[in-house]
Design a protein around this motif. Structure first.
Motif, PDB file in Angstrom:
ATOM      1  N   ASN A 122      -4.036  -9.365   2.124  1.00  0.00           N
ATOM      2  CA  ASN A 122      -4.806  -8.368   2.429  1.00  0.00           C
ATOM      3  C   ASN A 122      -4.129  -7.746   3.750  1.00  0.00           C
ATOM      4  OD1 ASN A 122      -5.062 -10.169   4.809  1.00  0.00           O
ATOM      5  ND2 ASN A 122      -6.514 -11.252   3.543  1.00  0.00           N
ATOM      6  N   THR A 123      -4.749  -6.651   4.391  1.00  0.00           N
ATOM      7  CA  THR A 123      -3.957  -5.790   5.291  1.00  0.00           C
ATOM      8  C   THR A 123      -3.582  -6.779   6.679  1.00  0.00           C
ATOM      9  OG1 THR A 123      -5.121  -4.133   4.397  1.00  0.00           O
ATOM     10  CG2 THR A 123      -4.289  -4.047   6.849  1.00  0.00           C
ATOM     11  N   ALA A 124      -4.612  -7.641   6.897  1.00  0.00           N
ATOM     12  CA  ALA A 124      -4.278  -8.446   7.980  1.00  0.00           C
ATOM     13  C   ALA A 124      -3.241  -9.494   7.987  1.00  0.00           C
ATOM     14  CB  ALA A 124      -5.588  -9.681   8.127  1.00  0.00           C
ATOM     15  N   PHE A 137       4.599  -8.297   9.261  1.00  0.00           N
ATOM     16  CA  PHE A 137       5.433  -7.016   9.474  1.00  0.00           C
ATOM     17  C   PHE A 137       4.871  -6.236  10.794  1.00  0.00           C
ATOM     18  CE2 PHE A 137       5.059  -8.031   4.947  1.00  0.00           C
ATOM     19  CZ  PHE A 137       6.517  -8.274   4.565  1.00  0.00           C
ATOM     20  N   GLY A 138       3.762  -6.492  11.268  1.00  0.00           N
ATOM     21  CA  GLY A 138       3.435  -5.634  12.519  1.00  0.00           C
ATOM     22  C   GLY A 138       2.493  -4.551  12.078  1.00  0.00           C
ATOM     23  N   GLU A 139       1.979  -4.080  12.938  1.00  0.00           N
ATOM     24  CA  GLU A 139       0.713  -2.878  13.031  1.00  0.00           C
ATOM     25  C   GLU A 139       1.680  -1.539  12.780  1.00  0.00           C
ATOM     26  OE1 GLU A 139      -2.452  -3.197  15.693  1.00  0.00           O
ATOM     27  OE2 GLU A 139      -2.878  -5.242  15.238  1.00  0.00           O
ATOM     28  N   ARG A 140       0.988  -0.874  12.039  1.00  0.00           N
ATOM     29  CA  ARG A 140       1.356   0.674  11.895  1.00  0.00           C
ATOM     30  C   ARG A 140       2.879   0.572  11.216  1.00  0.00           C
ATOM     31  NH1 ARG A 140      -3.122   3.717  13.137  1.00  0.00           N
ATOM     32  NH2 ARG A 140      -1.786   5.648  13.215  1.00  0.00           N
ATOM     33  N   LEU A 141       3.436  -0.238  10.519  1.00  0.00           N
ATOM     34  CA  LEU A 141       4.954  -0.207  10.436  1.00  0.00           C
ATOM     35  C   LEU A 141       5.388   1.118   9.750  1.00  0.00           C
ATOM     36  CD1 LEU A 141       7.373  -2.008  10.000  1.00  0.00           C
ATOM     37  CD2 LEU A 141       6.505  -2.768   7.914  1.00  0.00           C
ATOM     38  N   TRP A 142       4.334   1.724   9.199  1.00  0.00           N
ATOM     39  CA  TRP A 142       4.972   3.034   8.257  1.00  0.00           C
ATOM     40  C   TRP A 142       5.170   4.155   9.463  1.00  0.00           C
ATOM     41  CZ3 TRP A 142      -0.059   1.046   8.569  1.00  0.00           C
ATOM     42  CH2 TRP A 142      -1.162   1.594   9.291  1.00  0.00           C
ATOM     43  N   GLU A 143       4.815   4.023  10.879  1.00  0.00           N
ATOM     44  CA  GLU A 143       5.148   4.652  11.961  1.00  0.00           C
ATOM     45  C   GLU A 143       6.523   4.078  12.616  1.00  0.00           C
ATOM     46  OE1 GLU A 143       0.934   6.492  13.267  1.00  0.00           O
ATOM     47  OE2 GLU A 143       1.869   5.053  14.530  1.00  0.00           O
ATOM     48  N   SER A 144       6.466   2.982  12.805  1.00  0.00           N
ATOM     49  CA  SER A 144       7.718   2.258  13.684  1.00  0.00           C
ATOM     50  C   SER A 144       8.902   1.825  12.946  1.00  0.00           C
ATOM     51  CB  SER A 144       7.121   1.014  14.275  1.00  0.00           C
ATOM     52  OG  SER A 144       6.763  -0.117  13.034  1.00  0.00           O
ATOM     53  N   TYR A 168       8.736  -0.096   5.800  1.00  0.00           N
ATOM     54  CA  TYR A 168       7.373  -0.151   5.181  1.00  0.00           C
ATOM     55  C   TYR A 168       7.596   0.193   3.635  1.00  0.00           C
ATOM     56  CZ  TYR A 168       2.949   1.252   4.013  1.00  0.00           C
ATOM     57  OH  TYR A 168       1.655   1.166   3.272  1.00  0.00           O
ATOM     58  N   ASP A 169       8.374   1.257   3.254  1.00  0.00           N
ATOM     59  CA  ASP A 169       8.420   1.506   1.812  1.00  0.00           C
ATOM     60  C   ASP A 169       9.085   0.560   1.361  1.00  0.00           C
ATOM     61  OD1 ASP A 169       7.476   4.388   2.341  1.00  0.00           O
ATOM     62  OD2 ASP A 169       9.296   5.228   2.484  1.00  0.00           O
ATOM     63  N   TYR A 170      10.083  -0.370   1.830  1.00  0.00           N
ATOM     64  CA  TYR A 170      10.757  -1.312   0.986  1.00  0.00           C
ATOM     65  C   TYR A 170       9.684  -2.371   0.908  1.00  0.00           C
ATOM     66  CZ  TYR A 170      14.116  -4.931  -0.298  1.00  0.00           C
ATOM     67  OH  TYR A 170      14.698  -5.919  -1.130  1.00  0.00           O
ATOM     68  N   VAL A 171       9.105  -3.006   1.862  1.00  0.00           N
ATOM     69  CA  VAL A 171       8.234  -3.922   1.784  1.00  0.00           C
ATOM     70  C   VAL A 171       6.798  -3.932   0.904  1.00  0.00           C
ATOM     71  CG1 VAL A 171       9.355  -5.298   3.702  1.00  0.00           C
ATOM     72  CG2 VAL A 171       7.138  -3.894   4.343  1.00  0.00           C
TER      73      VAL A 171
END
Length: 299
Positions: free
Chosen positions: A131-133, A139-146, A151-154
């Motif tokens: 799940n998201t949690a 991987f951390g919160e808001r990985l698509w930003e950091s 993010y695309d890979y995992v």
């Protein structure tokens, strides 16, 4: 251009000089030369998508469909379900659940299961996550930003590669089309990626209106977000509605110099980074072993 070749010199020394489907000789799973691939694409471009699917059933072993349940993928699912052909289309589907899909997309998945009960769907999530949690803990919160590449890979690339490996996928049907814009403008029906995977785009030459017409005529279930101005639906954090004057995929990663998540790129930048790190680690290990041997051999 050969893919997944496992042949060796001894295999080629069969008594008859030839190898057949019943032979024990080891051969490439699928083989194309560049001129042959060009010829096949030229011929398939003249056919309707249903005829392309028939060709696939005859020609490609271990054929699967990958879909995020966009309009084109849904049209392909419906075509397969209605395919009247001597060879039974036993094509199963791979769905990558990034854990950041819209609720409407997940609802659509359930409606598709009800509509096509014989369709087997294999869902793959980011490794070690249910799940998201779980994802945000790993991987951390808001990985698509950091770290967008990571993010695309995992979330997408690694799960796709894992699915292809575990399911022994040789070829996949995708919902990509030229009319979607971006890097897809020069799309062929048959492509080979840098891992030797065959990607088939049966509706490559169809327009958005043609897909819409097919969906309406065949009463195919669709994503409720389409009624809210969305055309191409991905993760909720990187998808927006589009206007009639914009490309179909203009709402994906809007405002960023990006049109693909990495699954259909030659190799994601993060994957290349991982490969470079592994090569560096192997080189350091080799150097350390070599240095240790030199010290041990010293008088």
């Amino acid at each position: 251009m050969a893919f997944r070749s496992r042949s060796n010199s001894s295999d080629r020394e069969a008594e008859s000089g030839y190898a057949s489907g019943s032979s024990t000789a080891s051969l490439p799973d699928i083989y194309f030369t560049r001129p042959h691939l060009k010829f096949v694409n030229a011929q398939l471009a003249k056919l309707e998508p249903v005829d392309v699917l028939r060709w696939c059933l005859t020609s490609l072993p271990q054929l699967w469909q990958t879909s995020a349940f966009g309009l084109t993928g849904l049209a392909i699912m419906d075509m397969i379900s209605k395919l009247d052909y001597a060879i039974k289309p036993n094509i199963e589907l791979i769905f990558l659940d990034t854990l950041y899909h819209f609720p409407q997309t997940l609802d659509l998945v359930e409606r598709v299961k009800e509509r096509y009960p014989s369709l087997k769907i294999h869902t793959y999530k980011p490794e070690g996550c249910e799940n998201t949690a779980d994802f945000e803990q790993n991987f951390g919160e808001r990985l698509w930003e950091s770290n967008e590449d990571r993010y695309d890979y995992v979330a997408k690339v690694e799960p796709a590669q894992r699915a292809y490996r575990e399911l022994d996928v040789k070829a996949v049907l995708t919902g990509r089309r030229k009319s979607q814009g971006g890097k897809r403008g020069d799309l062929d029906i048959i492509e080979i990626d840098d891992q030797g995977l065959i990607k088939v785009n049966p509706l490559a030459n169809w327009s958005f209106k043609q897909v819409q017409a097919y969906i309406k005529e065949n009463d195919v279930p669709t994503n409720d977000l389409l009624d809210q101005g969305y055309r191409s639906v991905g993760d909720w954090h990187s998808t927006q509605p589009v206007t009639d004057s914009e490309d179909e995929r203009a709402g994906r990663w809007k405002g960023r110099n990006k049109s693909e998540c990495g699954i259909h790129n030659k190799k994601s930048r993060y994957a290349m980074f991982l490969q470079e790190q592994e090569e560096k680690r192997q080189q350091e290990l080799s150097d350390a072993i070599h240095q240790g041997l030199k010290i041990e051999a010293a008088p």
